[in-house]
Write a protein that holds these residues in place. Structure first.
Motif, PDB file in Angstrom:
ATOM      1  N   LYS A 354      14.814  31.763  87.416  1.00 13.90           N
ATOM      2  CA  LYS A 354      13.417  30.232  87.320  1.00 13.90           C
ATOM      3  C   LYS A 354      12.224  31.596  87.234  1.00 13.90           C
ATOM      4  CE  LYS A 354      12.162  28.406  91.977  1.00 13.90           C
ATOM      5  NZ  LYS A 354      12.169  27.515  92.865  1.00 13.90           N
ATOM      6  N   GLY A 355      11.770  32.629  87.783  1.00 13.00           N
ATOM      7  CA  GLY A 355      10.535  33.779  87.449  1.00 13.00           C
ATOM      8  C   GLY A 355       9.913  33.444  85.835  1.00 13.00           C
ATOM      9  N   ILE A 356      11.533  33.901  85.081  1.00 13.27           N
ATOM     10  CA  ILE A 356      10.629  33.515  83.628  1.00 13.27           C
ATOM     11  C   ILE A 356       9.961  32.478  82.788  1.00 13.27           C
ATOM     12  CG2 ILE A 356      12.178  33.157  80.961  1.00 13.27           C
ATOM     13  CD1 ILE A 356      11.525  36.557  82.611  1.00 13.27           C
ATOM     14  N   ASN A 357      11.058  31.073  83.773  1.00 14.29           N
ATOM     15  CA  ASN A 357      10.797  30.083  82.779  1.00 14.29           C
ATOM     16  C   ASN A 357       9.507  29.425  83.447  1.00 14.29           C
ATOM     17  OD1 ASN A 357      13.492  29.316  81.664  1.00 14.29           O
ATOM     18  ND2 ASN A 357      13.803  28.546  83.945  1.00 14.29           N
ATOM     19  N   LYS A 358       9.070  30.135  84.844  1.00 16.52           N
ATOM     20  CA  LYS A 358       7.423  29.795  84.863  1.00 16.52           C
ATOM     21  C   LYS A 358       6.005  31.023  84.716  1.00 16.52           C
ATOM     22  CE  LYS A 358       8.008  29.008  90.396  1.00 16.52           C
ATOM     23  NZ  LYS A 358       7.770  29.179  91.337  1.00 16.52           N
ATOM     24  N   LEU A 359       6.717  31.838  84.105  1.00 12.95           N
ATOM     25  CA  LEU A 359       5.788  32.827  83.070  1.00 12.95           C
ATOM     26  C   LEU A 359       5.914  32.105  81.745  1.00 12.95           C
ATOM     27  CD1 LEU A 359       4.388  34.897  84.052  1.00 12.95           C
ATOM     28  CD2 LEU A 359       6.717  36.538  82.924  1.00 12.95           C
ATOM     29  N   VAL A 360       6.949  31.814  81.431  1.00 10.07           N
ATOM     30  CA  VAL A 360       7.155  31.255  79.994  1.00 10.07           C
ATOM     31  C   VAL A 360       5.898  29.723  79.826  1.00 10.07           C
ATOM     32  CG1 VAL A 360       7.982  29.510  78.332  1.00 10.07           C
ATOM     33  CG2 VAL A 360       9.138  31.548  79.376  1.00 10.07           C
ATOM     34  N   ASN A 361       6.284  29.103  80.963  1.00  6.27           N
ATOM     35  CA  ASN A 361       5.186  27.647  81.000  1.00  6.27           C
ATOM     36  C   ASN A 361       3.896  28.025  81.267  1.00  6.27           C
ATOM     37  OD1 ASN A 361       5.108  24.755  81.487  1.00  6.27           O
ATOM     38  ND2 ASN A 361       4.576  25.310  83.293  1.00  6.27           N
ATOM     39  N   VAL A 362       3.518  29.036  82.243  1.00  7.20           N
ATOM     40  CA  VAL A 362       1.917  29.025  82.042  1.00  7.20           C
ATOM     41  C   VAL A 362       1.424  29.704  80.875  1.00  7.20           C
ATOM     42  CG1 VAL A 362       2.242  31.337  82.795  1.00  7.20           C
ATOM     43  CG2 VAL A 362       0.601  30.215  83.764  1.00  7.20           C
ATOM     44  N   LEU A 363       2.052  30.813  80.347  1.00 11.53           N
ATOM     45  CA  LEU A 363       1.313  31.651  79.247  1.00 11.53           C
ATOM     46  C   LEU A 363       1.491  30.192  77.838  1.00 11.53           C
ATOM     47  CD1 LEU A 363       3.746  34.684  79.341  1.00 11.53           C
ATOM     48  CD2 LEU A 363       1.727  34.467  79.343  1.00 11.53           C
ATOM     49  N   ILE A 364       2.188  30.034  78.018  1.00 14.82           N
ATOM     50  CA  ILE A 364       2.281  29.049  76.874  1.00 14.82           C
ATOM     51  C   ILE A 364       1.772  27.358  77.211  1.00 14.82           C
ATOM     52  CG2 ILE A 364       3.961  29.997  75.396  1.00 14.82           C
ATOM     53  CD1 ILE A 364       5.701  27.565  75.760  1.00 14.82           C
ATOM     54  N   ASN A 365       1.753  26.364  78.477  1.00 14.01           N
ATOM     55  CA  ASN A 365       1.503  25.122  78.168  1.00 14.01           C
ATOM     56  C   ASN A 365       0.524  25.569  80.047  1.00 14.01           C
ATOM     57  OD1 ASN A 365       1.366  22.804  77.952  1.00 14.01           O
ATOM     58  ND2 ASN A 365       3.450  22.439  80.011  1.00 14.01           N
ATOM     59  N   ASP A 366      -0.011  26.219  79.714  1.00 11.42           N
ATOM     60  CA  ASP A 366      -1.399  26.148  81.325  1.00 11.42           C
ATOM     61  C   ASP A 366      -2.131  24.783  81.629  1.00 11.42           C
ATOM     62  OD1 ASP A 366      -2.025  27.186  83.799  1.00 11.42           O
ATOM     63  OD2 ASP A 366      -3.194  29.357  82.625  1.00 11.42           O
ATOM     64  N   ILE A 367      -2.638  24.196  82.023  1.00  6.00           N
ATOM     65  CA  ILE A 367      -2.945  22.958  82.339  1.00  6.00           C
ATOM     66  C   ILE A 367      -4.211  23.093  83.351  1.00  6.00           C
ATOM     67  CG2 ILE A 367      -3.015  20.456  82.797  1.00  6.00           C
ATOM     68  CD1 ILE A 367      -0.532  21.462  80.607  1.00  6.00           C
ATOM     69  N   PHE A 368      -4.860  22.657  82.484  1.00  5.17           N
ATOM     70  CA  PHE A 368      -6.429  22.621  83.238  1.00  5.17           C
ATOM     71  C   PHE A 368      -7.407  20.830  83.073  1.00  5.17           C
ATOM     72  CE2 PHE A 368      -5.838  27.009  82.170  1.00  5.17           C
ATOM     73  CZ  PHE A 368      -6.361  28.150  82.798  1.00  5.17           C
ATOM     74  N   GLU A 369      -7.720  21.260  83.981  1.00  5.66           N
ATOM     75  CA  GLU A 369      -8.633  19.350  83.953  1.00  5.66           C
ATOM     76  C   GLU A 369     -10.045  19.744  83.514  1.00  5.66           C
ATOM     77  OE1 GLU A 369      -8.918  15.668  86.898  1.00  5.66           O
ATOM     78  OE2 GLU A 369      -8.127  17.488  87.728  1.00  5.66           O
ATOM     79  N   VAL A 370     -10.764  19.236  82.636  1.00  2.71           N
ATOM     80  CA  VAL A 370     -11.630  19.120  82.447  1.00  2.71           C
ATOM     81  C   VAL A 370     -12.912  18.212  82.730  1.00  2.71           C
ATOM     82  CG1 VAL A 370     -13.477  19.129  80.392  1.00  2.71           C
ATOM     83  CG2 VAL A 370     -11.182  20.069  80.230  1.00  2.71           C
ATOM     84  N   LYS A 371     -13.542  18.058  82.763  1.00  3.40           N
ATOM     85  CA  LYS A 371     -14.552  17.362  84.288  1.00  3.40           C
ATOM     86  C   LYS A 371     -16.504  17.888  83.311  1.00  3.40           C
ATOM     87  CE  LYS A 371     -12.537  14.971  86.922  1.00  3.40           C
ATOM     88  NZ  LYS A 371     -12.110  13.491  87.243  1.00  3.40           N
ATOM     89  N   GLY A 372     -16.277  17.220  82.421  1.00  2.00           N
ATOM     90  CA  GLY A 372     -17.745  17.237  81.831  1.00  2.00           C
ATOM     91  C   GLY A 372     -17.694  18.339  80.716  1.00  2.00           C
ATOM     92  N   LYS A 373     -18.883  18.468  80.008  1.00  4.38           N
ATOM     93  CA  LYS A 373     -19.850  19.110  79.254  1.00  4.38           C
ATOM     94  C   LYS A 373     -20.664  20.085  79.347  1.00  4.38           C
ATOM     95  CE  LYS A 373     -22.063  15.928  76.357  1.00  4.38           C
ATOM     96  NZ  LYS A 373     -22.615  15.875  77.598  1.00  4.38           N
ATOM     97  N   THR A 374     -21.052  21.352  78.681  1.00  2.00           N
ATOM     98  CA  THR A 374     -22.260  21.497  78.199  1.00  2.00           C
ATOM     99  C   THR A 374     -22.751  22.111  77.456  1.00  2.00           C
ATOM    100  OG1 THR A 374     -21.837  23.230  81.242  1.00  2.00           O
ATOM    101  CG2 THR A 374     -23.581  24.053  79.126  1.00  2.00           C
ATOM    102  N   THR A 375     -23.968  21.898  76.655  1.00  2.00           N
ATOM    103  CA  THR A 375     -24.025  21.922  76.018  1.00  2.00           C
ATOM    104  C   THR A 375     -25.947  22.413  75.510  1.00  2.00           C
ATOM    105  OG1 THR A 375     -25.887  19.477  76.215  1.00  2.00           O
ATOM    106  CG2 THR A 375     -23.857  19.415  74.453  1.00  2.00           C
ATOM    107  N   PHE A 376     -26.284  23.378  74.752  1.00  2.00           N
ATOM    108  CA  PHE A 376     -27.526  23.987  75.076  1.00  2.00           C
ATOM    109  C   PHE A 376     -28.133  23.556  74.149  1.00  2.00           C
ATOM    110  CE2 PHE A 376     -23.476  26.403  74.895  1.00  2.00           C
ATOM    111  CZ  PHE A 376     -23.185  27.325  76.241  1.00  2.00           C
TER     112      PHE A 376
END
Length: 436
Positions: A354-376
């Motif tokens: 179970k721990g291996i599965n969690k580790l594999v998932n976070v290493l190759i499929n870590d999800i992040f929510e993007v809310k906006g952008k920053t331009t220079f």
């Protein structure tokens, strides 16, 4: 008798040789006679300078003037590459080079036959500016100082007799018979040909006068921006970099790989910037509200499992926090262990399936929510501009208005980060200046 009037050009301390008065310089012609062809270059950036210089090289007797609406010349050149100026990219294959442009690939592939990377290198080195190639093929002046490039362009323009007017924005251009009327804030001037190099437009209204002349405009939207993640704890790792990650926008085909940088607002680095460039219009349509999947190790599920199994077998009594089989910063590794809810002192031998599965998932499929952008602001790059269907790639002349030329980012051309946008500026500016 023909007389040409030019606003007095002062020479204050520091050797400034361009007109910096509140009023623009002006021309007047009498008896309908013109001594020299008058060329107006609208915009004092990289493309504008290269176009003006090219114009004087190919038409030595022409009267060439750059009109810059601000008080600063070559501002993007000055700040680019962290103040080092990423002049171009070491790629002398025109087909391969053109693939770095999300918009304008086919157009530039043809344009590069006239002026490409090797020509850029030779151009600067023949004027005393040596360039160096870094590990990722980005090219910079050996001085690591963008002022070297700025000084070179200013010096060459001065040597050739290019005139420059600062604080002299062009509000409108009208075609009148065989010439053009340039309307600035303080005067109307007659010129024979116009080269438009105003850069990327932050607002569609900035291109309205070009549209009025009959050109199609592709609505400009930002390109090369970073992803904001205001609610995500990943921001606590600001300054941390991963050498090679893969980033994918969920529910799309957008995917890129490369170095990834954690910032105080979210994520940046080549992997993100490349993704933002190729997905500029789609991400604008999403209102910059989407989710990304990050593969921190740029490996497949099978490979990651094999690497974990091998390391676990060899280090059963080692704390996970103290070692792992990947090229990842220690702070990120600790962050990922915490993210999947493992004890900070857990041993490799205690990690079950179970721990291996969690580790594999976070290493190759870590999800992040993007809310906006920053331009220079200083390095702002846009997707969109004057449609390339309205421009002759052989000359950069408008197919709609004879005698009107375009160069640089005002056209529907933009590249990923790495010196490609400057190369497009050098190429199109050089061609436009030939007035073919």
């Amino acid at each position: 008798m023909s007389i040409r009037l030019w606003a007095k050009m002062k020479m204050p301390l520091g050797g400034r040789w361009y007109n910096n008065s509140p009023k623009c310089g002006y021309f007047a012609t009498f008896n309908n006679r013109k001594v020299n062809m008058k060329i107006a270059v609208i915009g004092g950036g990289a493309a504008g300078f290269f176009a003006a210089i090219s114009c004087k090289q190919h038409h030595a007797e022409a009267d060439v003037t750059i009109y810059e609406k601000t008080t600063k010349l070559l501002s993007k050149v000055k700040v680019s590459g962290g103040g080092r100026c990423n002049v171009t990219h070491a790629c002398n294959n025109h087909v391969a080079l053109s693939k770095y442009y999300p918009r304008g690939e086919k157009f530039l592939k043809k344009a590069f036959s006239q002026f490409a990377v090797d020509d850029t290198i030779n151009w600067f080195e023949s004027r005393g500016v040596s360039l160096k190639t870094e590990a990722d093929n980005r090219m910079f002046p050996v001085t690591d100082d963008s002022q070297t490039i700025v000084d070179c362009l200013l010096s060459e323009a001065r040597r050739l007799g290019v005139k420059i007017n600062l604080k002299c924005g062009v509000n409108d251009v009208e075609r009148t018979g065989a010439s053009f009327q340039l309307h600035t804030e303080s005067a109307t001037q007659e010129v024979d040909k116009v080269i438009v190099t105003i850069g990327g437009a932050t607002k569609p209204s900035m291109l309205s006068w070009i549209e009025k002349l009959g050109h199609s405009i592709e609505t400009p939207v930002p390109s090369l921006f970073t992803f904001n993640m205001p609610a995500d704890p990943i921001r606590e790792l600001m300054g941390l970099a991963v050498e090679r990650a893969t980033v994918k926008v969920q529910a799309t085909k957008l995917k890129s790989e490369g170095p990834l940088l954690i910032t105080h607002w979210g994520m940046s680095g080549p992997a993100v910037l490349k993704l933002s460039a190729f997905g500029a219009r789609l991400l604008a349509d999403l209102n910059y509200d989407f989710k990304i999947q990050v593969n921190w190790v740029n490996e497949t599920d099978v490979n990651v499992r094999e690497m974990l199994a091998g390391f676990q077998q060899a280090h059963t009594k080692k704390k996970m926090l103290n070692g792992h089989p990947f090229v990842l910063p220690a702070r990120l590794w600790e962050f990922l262990i915490n993210k999947i809810g493992l004890r900070i002192d857990i041993l490799w031998g205690e990690l079950g399936n179970k721990g291996i599965n969690k580790l594999v998932n976070v290493l190759i499929n870590d999800i992040f929510e993007v809310k906006g952008k920053t331009t220079f602001k200083e390095e702002f790059v846009t997707c969109g501009g004057v449609s390339l269907t309205d421009i002759d790639v052989k000359t950069m002349q408008s197919r709609v208005v004879e005698g009107l030329y375009f160069a640089g980012e005002v056209m529907g051309i933009d590249g990923v980060t790495g010196g490609f946008n400057f190369q497009a500026a050098w190429t199109t500016g050089f061609i436009a200046g030939k007035l073919g």
